[in-house]
Design an enzyme around this catalytic site. Structure first.
Site, short mmCIF file in Angstrom:
data_model
loop_
_atom_site.label_atom_id
_atom_site.label_comp_id
_atom_site.label_asym_id
_atom_site.label_seq_id
_atom_site.Cartn_x
_atom_site.Cartn_y
_atom_site.Cartn_z
N TYR A 1 1.09 -0.89 10.38
CA TYR A 1 0.16 -1.06 9.80
C TYR A 1 1.40 -1.11 7.96
O TYR A 1 1.85 -1.75 8.15
CB TYR A 1 -1.00 -0.64 9.02
CG TYR A 1 -1.54 -1.12 7.00
CD1 TYR A 1 -2.15 -2.30 6.97
CD2 TYR A 1 -1.01 -0.84 5.79
CE1 TYR A 1 -3.01 -2.87 6.13
CE2 TYR A 1 -1.41 -0.35 4.82
CZ TYR A 1 -2.59 -1.88 4.65
OH TYR A 1 -3.30 -2.29 3.55
N SER B 1 1.38 -0.98 0.25
CA SER B 1 -0.22 -0.18 -0.32
C SER B 1 1.07 1.03 0.21
O SER B 1 1.91 1.47 0.46
CB SER B 1 -0.92 -0.14 0.88
OG SER B 1 -1.26 1.11 1.10
N SER B 2 0.77 1.85 -0.48
CA SER B 2 1.28 3.60 -0.98
C SER B 2 1.97 4.13 0.37
O SER B 2 2.58 4.69 0.99
CB SER B 2 1.23 4.38 -1.85
OG SER B 2 -0.60 4.85 -0.86
N CYS B 3 0.61 3.80 1.68
CA CYS B 3 0.62 4.54 3.24
C CYS B 3 2.67 3.88 3.63
O CYS B 3 2.64 3.89 4.41
CB CYS B 3 -0.49 4.54 4.18
SG CYS B 3 -0.63 2.83 3.92
N HIS C 1 -11.82 4.40 5.61
CA HIS C 1 -11.24 5.38 4.91
C HIS C 1 -12.13 6.99 4.37
O HIS C 1 -12.91 6.78 4.62
CB HIS C 1 -9.87 4.59 3.59
CG HIS C 1 -9.26 3.99 3.28
ND1 HIS C 1 -8.80 2.94 3.73
CD2 HIS C 1 -7.72 4.20 4.03
CE1 HIS C 1 -8.19 2.19 3.80
NE2 HIS C 1 -7.07 2.83 4.27
N LYS D 1 3.19 -4.57 6.62
CA LYS D 1 3.29 -4.21 5.22
C LYS D 1 4.47 -4.82 4.76
O LYS D 1 4.77 -5.42 3.18
CB LYS D 1 2.38 -3.22 4.29
CG LYS D 1 1.00 -3.76 4.30
CD LYS D 1 0.58 -4.87 3.66
CE LYS D 1 -0.81 -4.96 3.79
NZ LYS D 1 -1.46 -6.21 3.04
P1 GDP Z 1 -4.74 7.50 4.56
O1 GDP Z 1 -4.88 7.78 2.48
O2 GDP Z 1 -4.19 6.14 5.07
O3 GDP Z 1 -4.13 8.82 4.88
O4 GDP Z 1 -6.39 7.38 5.25
P2 GDP Z 1 -7.20 7.55 5.06
O5 GDP Z 1 -8.02 7.20 4.05
O6 GDP Z 1 -7.97 7.65 6.05
O7 GDP Z 1 -7.32 9.36 4.86
C1 GDP Z 1 -7.30 10.55 5.63
C2 GDP Z 1 -7.09 11.77 5.53
O8 GDP Z 1 -8.31 12.57 4.79
C3 GDP Z 1 -6.14 12.05 5.97
O9 GDP Z 1 -5.63 13.79 5.70
C4 GDP Z 1 -7.94 13.17 7.15
O10 GDP Z 1 -7.63 13.98 7.55
C5 GDP Z 1 -8.30 12.97 5.81
N1 GDP Z 1 -10.44 12.80 6.48
C6 GDP Z 1 -11.12 13.87 6.29
N2 GDP Z 1 -12.54 13.64 6.77
C7 GDP Z 1 -11.97 12.12 6.97
C8 GDP Z 1 -13.23 10.97 7.53
O11 GDP Z 1 -14.15 10.83 7.92
N3 GDP Z 1 -12.72 9.95 8.05
C9 GDP Z 1 -10.87 9.62 7.36
N4 GDP Z 1 -10.74 8.43 7.51
N5 GDP Z 1 -10.15 10.58 7.02
C10 GDP Z 1 -11.26 11.67 6.92
#
Ligand code: GDP
Length: 319
Positions: free
Chosen positions: A143, A114-116, A186, A147
């Site tokens: 995570y 995963s890119s994270c 997400h 990974k």
């Molecule tokens: P990431 O891409 O691995 O960081 O995971 P996420 O898909 O959870 O994305 C996180 C990003 O989206 C962060 O910048 C959060 O602050 C923003 N974000 C905004 N609203 C939400 C929400 O309701 N849920 C989640 N998971 N992230 C949110």
């Protein structure tokens, strides 16, 4: 030019581990659509965290091809609150499935990273060589470490035993079958659901976590499935390959798009007490493009299909 086929899936026993998840179910859909039969194991019958059970299953079913799409996944909220599960469950699943694939003679295995798991401040777009070149984003380090271990384990089996095990590194994914549970989802499914429920309840404000400034590259899961099947047949190499869409948005843009598709017309507010996570993680996909693969689904089309799936399945989703 498209890379030639070097492995034929037709007639092979293909096991997709994690067939109920968004990624696994998309890969099963895709394999079945092109005429392949797929083996799967219900979670109740096979806990992939238990080595003995996994080995018994592999012994009984002897898959030729293994796609490892099972794992503990979740958004920034879930990662922060369940570090043990994100680290331990993923380590156990990878060790058991990759180890059994070798022990019971699988010819090909595909592992999903995963890119994270790239460093928090990797140069953009992120090349495969950036892995382990800097500190991780703290919110998803658990995570990420698991990974990274999985990628390295697949590579180690290639180095030590000559196994044809490959890995891919997908960018942020979304699509039908995604997790829409508010606390663990997400960003895109979380925002789609909140926007839908806010519109339905006539609430004036849609609250978005963080500053809205981070950027995320978004890829429709069926495109990833297509890339995985393409690579099973056309790639064999020690280096994992990035899979991305090239379509990148700020979180604020994603919120606006989610609001528009869900019919929410009120204000969008940002809760800066919530974490932003990694500022940006756009993948460099030139190695994959050189093999002749391209993504197909424009974001707006994938978003509409995902929202339609959410509406059709809403009654079955947990609150
Ligand atoms: P990431 O891409 O691995 O960081 O995971 P996420 O898909 O959870 O994305 C996180 C990003 O989206 C962060 O910048 C959060 O602050 C923003 N974000 C905004 N609203 C939400 C929400 O309701 N849920 C989640 N998971 N992230 C949110």
């Amino acid at each position: 030019m498209t890379a030639p086929k070097i492995y034929e899936l037709a007639g092979k026993r293909i096991f997709v581990a994690g067939h109920r998840g968004m990624v696994g179910s998309a890969i099963v859909r895709h394999l079945e659509a092109v005429g392949h039969a797929v083996l799967s194991a219900p979670r109740a019958a096979l806990d992939l965290r238990r080595q003995e059970r996994v080995e018994q299953w592999f012994d009984a079913h002897r898959p030729d091809v293994v796609v490892l799409a099972a794992g503990k996944v979740g958004g920034i909220g879930a990662n922060t609150s369940q570090p043990v599960e994100f680290l331990l469950d993923n380590l156990l699943i990878e060790a058991n499935v990759i180890g059994a694939a070798h022990k019971f003679g699988a010819e090909k295995l595909l592992f999903l990273g995963s890119s994270c798991i790239y460093p928090k401040f990797a140069a953009q777009p992120i090349q495969e060589s950036a892995l382990l070149s800097g500190p991780l984003e703290p919110t998803n380090q658990w995570y990420a470490i698991a990974k990274i271990a999985g990628l390295k384990l697949a590579e180690a089996f290639r180095v030590e035993h000559g196994c044809d095990f490959i890995s891919v590194m997908p960018t942020n994914l979304y699509g039908p079958g995604d997790n829409f549970e508010p606390a663990s989802a997400h960003v895109l499914p979380a925002l789609l659901r909140r926007a839908h429920e806010a519109a339905e309840a006539g609430v004036e404000k849609l609250v978005v976590w963080g500053s809205g400034a981070p950027q995320r590259e978004m890829m429709y899961v069926d495109d990833l499935a297509d890339a995985c099947v393409f690579l099973l047949e056309r790639y064999s190499g020690a280096s994992f390959l990035n899979v991305g869409s090239g379509e990148e948005f700020t979180i604020a843009d994603l919120a606006r798009k989610a609001a528009a598709v869900a019919g929410f017309t009120g204000d969008i507010a940002f809760d800066t007490t919530k974490p932003d996570g990694t500022p940006r993680k756009r993948l460099d996909t030139s190695a994959l493009a050189a093999l002749g693969w391209r993504p197909r689904t424009p974001f707006d089309e994938g978003l509409a299909r995902t929202y339609a799936w959410f509406r059709a399945n809403r009654a079955t989703l947990r609150a």
